[in-house]
Design a protein around this motif. Structure first.
Motif, PDB file in Angstrom:
ATOM      1  N   UNK A   1       0.838  -1.202   0.000  1.00 33.93           N
ATOM      2  CA  UNK A   1       0.000   0.000   0.000  1.00 33.93           C
ATOM      3  C   UNK A   1       0.875   1.256   0.000  1.00 33.93           C
ATOM      4  N   UNK A   2       0.691   2.084  -1.002  1.00 32.93           N
ATOM      5  CA  UNK A   2       1.422   3.336  -1.084  1.00 32.93           C
ATOM      6  C   UNK A   2       2.869   3.211  -1.517  1.00 32.93           C
ATOM      7  N   UNK A   3       3.302   1.993  -1.840  1.00 38.69           N
ATOM      8  CA  UNK A   3       4.703   1.791  -2.234  1.00 38.69           C
ATOM      9  C   UNK A   3       4.931   2.219  -3.677  1.00 38.69           C
ATOM     10  N   UNK A   4       6.131   2.666  -3.938  1.00 39.43           N
ATOM     11  CA  UNK A   4       6.543   3.003  -5.291  1.00 39.43           C
ATOM     12  C   UNK A   4       7.394   1.863  -5.835  1.00 39.43           C
ATOM     13  N   UNK A   5       6.967   1.285  -6.935  1.00 43.55           N
ATOM     14  CA  UNK A   5       7.670   0.142  -7.503  1.00 43.55           C
ATOM     15  C   UNK A   5       8.548   0.605  -8.668  1.00 43.55           C
ATOM     16  N   UNK A   6       9.780   0.158  -8.623  1.00 48.33           N
ATOM     17  CA  UNK A   6      10.741   0.555  -9.641  1.00 48.33           C
ATOM     18  C   UNK A   6      11.262  -0.673 -10.386  1.00 48.33           C
ATOM     19  N   UNK A   7      11.543  -0.526 -11.674  1.00 43.19           N
ATOM     20  CA  UNK A   7      12.081  -1.664 -12.435  1.00 43.19           C
ATOM     21  C   UNK A   7      13.548  -1.904 -12.111  1.00 43.19           C
ATOM     22  N   UNK A   8      13.922  -3.171 -12.111  1.00 45.09           N
ATOM     23  CA  UNK A   8      15.313  -3.541 -11.870  1.00 45.09           C
ATOM     24  C   UNK A   8      15.679  -4.693 -12.790  1.00 45.09           C
ATOM     25  N   UNK A   9      16.854  -4.620 -13.388  1.00 45.83           N
ATOM     26  CA  UNK A   9      17.316  -5.668 -14.303  1.00 45.83           C
ATOM     27  C   UNK A   9      18.418  -6.466 -13.634  1.00 45.83           C
ATOM     28  N   UNK A  10      18.282  -7.792 -13.677  1.00 46.40           N
ATOM     29  CA  UNK A  10      19.321  -8.669 -13.122  1.00 46.40           C
ATOM     30  C   UNK A  10      19.305  -9.981 -13.886  1.00 46.40           C
ATOM     31  N   UNK A  11      20.434 -10.364 -14.430  1.00 50.67           N
ATOM     32  CA  UNK A  11      20.630 -11.669 -15.067  1.00 50.67           C
ATOM     33  C   UNK A  11      19.557 -12.007 -16.088  1.00 50.67           C
ATOM     34  N   UNK A  12      19.230 -11.032 -16.955  1.00 51.52           N
ATOM     35  CA  UNK A  12      18.287 -11.292 -18.028  1.00 51.52           C
ATOM     36  C   UNK A  12      16.837 -11.103 -17.680  1.00 51.52           C
TER      37      UNK A  12
END
Length: 235
Positions: A125-136
């Motif tokens: 709830x209320x969190x900001x989700x960010x993209x992250x790249x790791x191992x494909x």
């Protein structure tokens, strides 16, 4: 072969293994008719979806679709993983643990639901989700939020595993081994190791739970001196 090429495929293989385990678990439930197996199945479905979405992160670009799939992944994981506490208490009850009474089993439901809601509030709830790249794999995550509930559930299950190991005089080591693997795997930082160790450790924990459930359901007298009731009542 480079890690980015095989990492997503390992998540896919893990999802397939979980789908196979779901089929075997349904067969086990039909034989024992134990609600604890149904709860394990619910968690297993969640982890299978988790691995499918992580594999999808190797095919999809960052965007609304991948974010939506990851949000569902987070929500069901946070809500349903604590149900393993109920399963653990049920096993302790059938092992004859003095503390695992009918009242304790009902309290385990309250605890599991409370932890699930707490995790959703803390990490969703209320969190900001960010993209992250790791191992494909591209995945979304919420920065700076520790998986306290996940680690707590794993630690609790380790304690249950130790109790089952003692009560069975060493005849049922699988739950202890599986939960210990899960506790250690969930403690590894995803920044350095990615998502696979946690996913694999959860699979191992649920597998160890179901193997223990199978053994206890088929021949409880072979392992314990005392065997009691189902998930809620002492029938």
């Amino acid at each position: 072969m480079q890690i980015p090429l095989i990492y997503p495929q390992l998540h896919l293989l893990l999802a397939i293994a979980e789908l196979v385990l779901i089929g075997l678990s349904i067969s086990l439930w039909r034989k024992s008719n134990n609600l604890a197996i149904i709860l394990s199945l619910i968690v297993l479905v969640c982890t299978a979806y988790d691995n499918i979405v992580l594999f999808a992160g190797s095919l999809l670009e960052p965007g609304d679709l991948l974010l939506y799939l990851n949000k569902i992944r987070f929500l069901i994981h946070y809500l349903f993983l604590p149900l393993l506490i109920v399963v653990g208490v049920d096993l302790a009850n059938r092992a004859g643990a003095v503390w695992a009474t009918t009242v304790t089993k009902r309290l385990s439901w309250i605890l599991a639901i409370s932890l699930g809601v707490l995790d959703v509030i803390r990490r969703y709830v209320g969190s900001t989700f960010e993209p992250k790249y790791f191992a494909g794999i591209t995945r979304y995550y919420s920065p700076d939020v520790l998986p306290v509930v996940t680690i707590a559930v794993s630690f609790f299950m380790v304690l249950i595993g130790i109790g089952i190991l003692i009560r069975s005089r060493g005849k049922l080591p699988w739950l202890f081994i599986g939960t210990l693997v899960a506790f250690l795997g969930n403690g590894l930082p995803t920044n350095n190791f990615g998502t696979l160790p946690a996913s694999l450790s959860e699979f191992v924990m649920i597998l160890s739970l179901l193997v223990t459930e199978r053994d206890v359901s088929v021949s409880p007298e072979s392992f314990f001196n005392v065997c009691s009731g189902d998930l809620v009542t002492n029938k």
